[in-house]
Write a protein that holds these residues in place. Structure first.
Motif: not given
Length: 389
Positions: A298-304, A328-332, A334-338
């Motif tokens: 939820t926090l990841a969907d609300e902002g970077e 995995p859904d959260l990691l995807r 965010i992305g590896r760079a994150g």
């Protein structure tokens, strides 16, 4: 006897870019390859097509040293390059198989072609970009990829004022051998410099700063000989924390996994840490303590959001042990760079060359994220280290 078979599952992906005209003008007193007359460029083009240009010979010198140590290496190499004289020819001459990118290049390549090739290799996912040339080539690579991918210059030009070059081709091979042997290698930011052409026309030899790139170097350890081992570790963690705090960005949510290093980051901010959980901060405030997977998403969907992790000591587990909240859904999302990894030299040394481990629960994600990662090991200090599913 320890087996390193699991380490070699993911090859080291090396990109190669060659400026086939580099260094040819030196004996004729030209200051760089761009000012070569057309007749000489034609001659060099013929040499380059046969893999005999001076810059290609420098690459062959490096490859010959590297090939001598191949039998004892723990990791295979996967070479990526571009067609023709800018890489393919020299690897073929050395009998090295390579992935040739589908990039159309003219017969007579120019600086813009070097920039295009560098961008293509970076986009192809190389772990390290090797380039043969001089300061002009370094400028082109820097303009194309900047700090995105670590680079290492094989000195082959007329001018080499930049700090991104190995001392010689043999030294470049030695750095690659360290990586191939499973050792971590420090990454430092180095300047790209070139002669100021306007000053040269007025009789002044002055090198100008054109940017910076990240370069692998031989390992450098912090030496605190008057302190006990525990005190050294505490000092190193303090330096890692200082680096992290300096790079925190306003408005970004940071999810910190379990571990003493990440706990030290929270302590420096005056915030409590969950011993075996994931905490989320933003702008110096605690947004969520011991956050669940759903809260994190939820926090990841609300902002970077970015993630700070420290591997498990001795085991080297990075994701999947004690931080299963990082689904995995959260990691995807965010992305590896994150994802940024924090570890002391001592913690990495404990692994004896074994990679940091991914066990996200998604085999495809583990394979996709396997490779060579930047690890924060001190204040403005990074090393390249293998991460494997």
């Amino acid at each position: 006897m320890k087996s390193f078979q699991d380490v070699s599952e993911r090859p080291l992906r090396l990109g190669l870019l060659v400026n086939p005209y580099a260094g040819a003008g030196g004996p004729l007193a030209f200051k760089g390859s761009d000012e070569l007359p057309a007749a000489l460029r034609e001659q060099l083009q013929a040499q380059a097509a046969a893999g005999l240009a001076p810059a290609q010979q420098r690459v062959l010198d490096m490859l010959s040293v590297l090939q001598r140590g191949e039998a004892c290496s723990r990791r295979p190499l996967h070479w990526l390059t571009v067609a023709g004289a800018m890489g393919e020819h020299v690897l073929r001459q050395a009998n090295i198989a390579a992935e040739v990118l589908p990039l159309s290049l003219p017969e007579h390549t120019l600086a813009d072609d070097s920039r295009r090739a560098a961008r293509a290799l970076q986009a192809a996912g190389v772990d390290l970009l090797l380039f043969a040339g001089g300061d002009g080539t370094a400028r082109d690579v820097c303009a194309a990829i900047g700090l995105q991918v670590p680079v290492l210059g094989i000195p082959a030009g007329v001018k080499m004022h930049s700090g991104v070059f190995a001392i010689n081709p043999q030294a470049a091979a030695a750095v690659l051998q360290l990586l191939r042997d499973g050792q971590w290698v420090s990454v430092e930011v180095a300047e790209v410099r070139d002669i100021d052409e306007s000053g040269l026309q007025q009789g002044r030899v002055r090198a100008r700063h054109y940017g910076e790139m990240r370069v692998p170097v031989e390992p450098r350890y912090l030496q605190q000989v008057k302190c006990s081992g525990r005190e050294v570790e505490e000092l190193v963690v303090a330096e890692i924390v200082a680096d992290v705090l300096e790079r925190l960005q306003p408005g970004v949510r940071y999810a910190l996994g379990p571990g003493t290093t990440t706990a030290a980051v929270l302590a420096a901010l005056g915030l409590p840490a969950t011993l075996m959980g994931v905490d989320v901060i933003a702008d110096g405030c605690l947004l969520a303590a011991d956050a669940s997977a759903d809260t994190l998403r939820t926090l990841a969907d609300e902002g970077e959001m970015q993630v700070l992790l420290s591997p498990t000591g001795g085991q080297g587990s990075l994701i999947g042990r004690g931080n299963q909240q990082l689904r995995p859904d959260l990691l995807r999302r965010i992305g590896r760079a994150g994802v940024q990894v924090l570890a002391t030299h001592a913690k990495l040394d404990e692994l004896a060359g074994r990679p940091l481990r991914l066990d996200t629960g998604d085999a495809a994600l583990d394979a996709e994220w396997s490779g060579w990662w930047d690890i924060v090991t001190g204040y403005q200090q990074r090393v390249l280290y293998a991460v494997s599913g």
